[in-house]
Write an enzyme that holds these catalytic residues in place. Sequence first.
Site, PDB file in Angstrom:
ATOM      1  CB  CYS A 213      40.397  25.495  38.339  1.00  0.00           C
ATOM      2  SG  CYS A 213      39.239  24.274  37.689  1.00  0.00           S
TER       3      CYS A 213
ATOM      4  CG  HIS B 150      42.378  27.152  34.114  1.00  0.00           C
ATOM      5  ND1 HIS B 150      43.182  26.293  35.029  1.00  0.00           N
ATOM      6  CD2 HIS B 150      41.197  26.551  34.152  1.00  0.00           C
ATOM      7  CE1 HIS B 150      42.259  25.250  35.309  1.00  0.00           C
ATOM      8  NE2 HIS B 150      41.032  25.469  34.736  1.00  0.00           N
TER       9      HIS B 150
ATOM     10  CD  GLU C  94      46.501  27.505  34.863  1.00  0.00           C
ATOM     11  OE1 GLU C  94      46.207  28.571  35.358  1.00  0.00           O
ATOM     12  OE2 GLU C  94      45.939  26.496  34.706  1.00  0.00           O
TER      13      GLU C  94
END
Lengths: 207, 249
Positions: free
Chosen positions: A80, A185, A187
Amino acid sequence: MLAIINYGLGNLTSIQNMCRRIGVEAMITDDPVLIGKAERLILPGVGHFRKGMENLHASGLKPFLDKLVLEEKRPILGICLGAQLMTKHSEEGDVEGLGWVDANTIRFREEGLKGLKVPHMGWREIILQGSNPLWENLPAEPRFYFVHSYHFDFQRADEVAATAVYGAEFVCAFRKGNVYGTQFHPEKSHKFGMKVLENFSRIKAEP
Amino acid sequence: MSQVRIIPVLLLKNGGLYKTVRFKNARYVGDPINTVKIFNEKEADELVLLDFNASQEKRGPDFKKISEIAGEAFMPMGYGGGIRTLDDAKRVFDGGFEKVVLNSILFEDLSIIEQIGNIYGAQAVVASVDVKKSLFGKQKVYGQSGTRGSGLDPVEWVRQLEGAGAGEIFLNSIDRDGTWEGYDIDLVREVSKAVSLPVIACGGAGNIQDLKQAIHEGGASAVAAGSMFVYQKKGMGVLISFPAEKLKI
C-alpha cells in the site's frame, strides 16, 4: 528472518500475525542493526505519503534502506503506502519518494472513474501480468483487499506485475528486480494474501 | 461490476461479544477471538468491532483487548467506541485496525476527522450515524449509543460529515437494530443520495434479500449486519455464519 520496517505508520501487527500463521518468523522493528540482518524486508504503511517520507527521513532509515535495497539487492515488499513510497513522486502532498522504481504515484483521475467513488475501497480481482515469483500457485484473477485514493503510474510495462480495473485499468503491483510492491493488502486478503506472503518469504536475495 | 462488501458488526462489552435489539437488551453471543477466527475461515469481507457503551460510560477503548482481536483478523477491520483524540485513533491503527469508527466525539469536535485523515487518509475514517424516529415522527441523529438526542437531521448531518473529510458513512437505524425486519430503505436512500461518500447500511437485515435491497433500492455501497451473522435465525441460538453468495453492483 523477515523484518517489518516500523517507521511509525500503519498496520504492522496484522502483517506479523499473518506471517506467524503461515510459519514465517517476522519482527517489527525500526532498528537498523536488526533490519540489516533480515533476509527480507517488508515496507508496510497506511496513511499520507508526505508523512511517510517525513518519517523515513526523520528516522534516518532512508539512506540505510537505499543501500540495502539498491546496492545489496535485499528483497523488499512494499504494501500500500509502503509500495507508493518506492515510486519517484506522489501527487499526495507533492513530494519526492524513494525512487526505487520508474513510476509516480497519482490520484485516481475523474475521467477514468466513470462516477465511481474515491477512495477505492474493497475487494477486487486482479489481473496478473507476466511471470513473478510472488504469484506462484495463485489462481487466475485472485481477489485482494484495496483501500487507497492514489495509485502507481508506470511508463514501462516490464515492471508491471498486476493490474486491476476501477473505472479504468490501473497498475496494482510491480516488480523491479528485488523490489516488489502491491497496492492491495495481502495481510488482509485471507488465503490469497497468505500465499503472496508465503511466496515472498521464499524469494532469495539476488547474487 | 463491482463486488459489494458485506460486513459483520461485532459488539464488544467487558471482553465478550453481545448482540442488542434496538440498541438495548444486550445478549452474550460469544468470545471475540473465536468469532473472528470463524469469520476468517468463512472469508468475511470486512469486520467492524464496536465497544458500543464506551462513550456512554465515559471510557476510552480497551486497547489491549481490541489489539488481540485485530491480530486474529486476516481481513480489514474497523474499530469504534470511545475514540476521542488523534492519539486514541493512532493507538487503534497501531493495534492492527484499518479504520476507526467515530460517533459521539463528532457532536463536540468535527475537526478530529481531518486530524486523523491527514495522517491515515480519509478512507480510514468512518463516521458512524445512529438514527431513530423521534417522539414527533422525524428521523433524528442520536449519540452515546442512541441514548442522547442531537436534534440533527440525518441528511444535514452526513453532509457536514462529508464536508469535514469523512471517508465513509456507517449508517445505523436504531429502530431496526436486531429486529430482522430489513433495512430502513428510505433512510438508506436519502443518506446515499445526499453524499458522494460510500454509505454502509446497517440495522435490521435478516436475510440476503435485505442486503440486496439496501444496495439496489437504497443505493448503499456496502451492507452491514449483526444478528443475521451471529444467530441461526430470529429467536434462535448463536451460529456464526457468512453468506457464500457474492453481491455485485
